[in-house]
Scaffold this active site. Structure first.
Site, PDB file in Angstrom:
ATOM      1  N   ILE A  31      11.037  -7.182   9.765  1.00  0.00           N
ATOM      2  CA  ILE A  31      12.188  -6.281   9.844  1.00  0.00           C
ATOM      3  C   ILE A  31      11.927  -5.290  10.966  1.00  0.00           C
ATOM      4  O   ILE A  31      10.850  -4.688  11.039  1.00  0.00           O
ATOM      5  CB  ILE A  31      12.411  -5.546   8.507  1.00  0.00           C
ATOM      6  N   TYR A  77       4.215   3.871   0.743  1.00  0.00           N
ATOM      7  CA  TYR A  77       4.979   4.440   1.852  1.00  0.00           C
ATOM      8  C   TYR A  77       6.012   3.410   2.296  1.00  0.00           C
ATOM      9  O   TYR A  77       6.072   3.012   3.456  1.00  0.00           O
ATOM     10  CB  TYR A  77       4.067   4.858   3.007  1.00  0.00           C
ATOM     11  N   LYS A  96       8.979  -2.647  11.823  1.00  0.00           N
ATOM     12  CA  LYS A  96       8.817  -1.603  10.806  1.00  0.00           C
ATOM     13  C   LYS A  96       7.373  -1.602  10.316  1.00  0.00           C
ATOM     14  O   LYS A  96       6.786  -2.645  10.024  1.00  0.00           O
ATOM     15  CB  LYS A  96       9.746  -1.866   9.632  1.00  0.00           C
ATOM     16  N   HIS A 109       9.381  -3.438   3.477  1.00  0.00           N
ATOM     17  CA  HIS A 109       9.031  -3.643   2.067  1.00  0.00           C
ATOM     18  C   HIS A 109      10.287  -3.922   1.234  1.00  0.00           C
ATOM     19  O   HIS A 109      10.281  -4.764   0.331  1.00  0.00           O
ATOM     20  CB  HIS A 109       8.335  -2.399   1.503  1.00  0.00           C
ATOM     21  N   MET A 140       0.837  -1.198   0.000  1.00  0.00           N
ATOM     22  CA  MET A 140       0.000   0.000   0.000  1.00  0.00           C
ATOM     23  C   MET A 140       0.877   1.255   0.000  1.00  0.00           C
ATOM     24  O   MET A 140       0.421   2.349   0.327  1.00  0.00           O
ATOM     25  CB  MET A 140      -0.959   0.003   1.191  1.00  0.00           C
TER      26      MET A 140
END
Length: 281
Positions: free
Chosen positions: A176, A32, A184, A37, A30
């Site tokens: 992470i 940002y 995160k 990611h 999604m």
């Protein structure tokens, strides 16, 4: 790298790659984008010839009082990260391309979506299942990559792939964390300095639970109490849930006899954060 908003064009490109015998990895997001990611993208690039990242804030997985309108966005930064990593296509569709005005077809999932986040966000997983199914149809990749921080979501996506016979392999990727242990998350950007400091209580509480599990504790209520007692020491924290469930069925367990997921959702101020770990007996 190309940035596409056309369903037809991205589907055409992926099908052409596959006709050429190339493997395709897909990372649904999604936007940002952060280090979590990035780790998914890196794994996808290492395991495939081509990689597609979707950036789409899916409106149908947000409830009426949730943070859809405030969900953080930074397409320029996302593009920079993806290009630096070697992504081939960013798929960034408009809402109107993904959902017709009279859209009326949804995918529901029983059992797996009833506990944890499904209790406090009753329409959430219907929205997740529906958009993921749409994305798998639009982008017929060989493998798709999801983070283990959203453990319930990962279990549900694996189940819909199995039940609906999608020809795609689902790859779960490790959580992470920041240097202090906080997982995160795009929602971390909502936290004030004071709230950010308080948020580490999630990780610290899970670590205490992990310690007593490693010491042989088998009673799930003891595990829950340790976590709850620790979180409640933080004045800015409000518990949504603390639960011990079977790793496959997501059903609550009383006695720990096989693989479990210890999962929590906690509001720090107005920001809802989740975290978890899996424990193998």
């Amino acid at each position: 790298m190309e940035v596409l908003n056309s369903i037809e064009k991205v589907r055409y490109m992926v099908n052409m790659w596959k006709k050429e015998g190339l493997t395709v990895g897909f990372v649904p997001t999604m936007g940002y984008l952060h280090e979590g990611h990035k780790s998914l993208i890196e794994k996808a690039i290492n395991e495939n010839d081509k990689v597609v990242v979707s950036i789409f804030v899916n409106p149908i997985q947000f409830g009426p009082k949730e943070d859809l309108s405030n969900y953080p966005k930074d397409l320029k930064s996302d593009m920079k990260l993806c290009e630096a990593e070697g992504v081939d296509i960013i798929f960034n569709p408009e809402n109107k391309a993904m959902y017709f005005d009279d859209f009326s077809t949804y995918i529901d999932i029983n059992e797996l979506g009833e506990e944890l986040c499904g209790k406090s966000r009753p329409i959430h997983f219907r929205g997740v299942c529906t958009v993921v199914a749409k994305l798998f149809n639009i982008i017929p990749a060989n493998k798709a990559y999801f983070g283990e921080k959203d453990a319930q979501q990962l279990a549900i996506i694996k189940r819909i792939v199995r039940d609906l016979n999608f020809d795609i392999e689902i790859i779960g990727c490790s959580i992470i964390r920041e240097t202090d242990g906080l997982a995160k998350s795009s929602r971390n950007s909502y936290l004030s300095k004071e709230e950010r400091k308080a948020a580490v209580i999630l990780f610290k509480s899970l670590e205490k639970a992990k310690d007593i599990l490693n010491n042989g504790e088998k009673n799930s209520e003891v595990i829950r109490k340790v976590i709850i007692d620790n979180i409640e020491k933080e004045i800015l924290a409000k518990i949504d849930y603390v639960q011990v469930v079977d790793s496959l069925s997501m059903r609550v367990v009383d006695k720990i006899e096989k693989s479990i997921l210890v999962a929590i959702a906690v509001k720090i101020g107005k920001t809802r954060l989740i975290d978890n770990f899996t424990f193998e007996v």
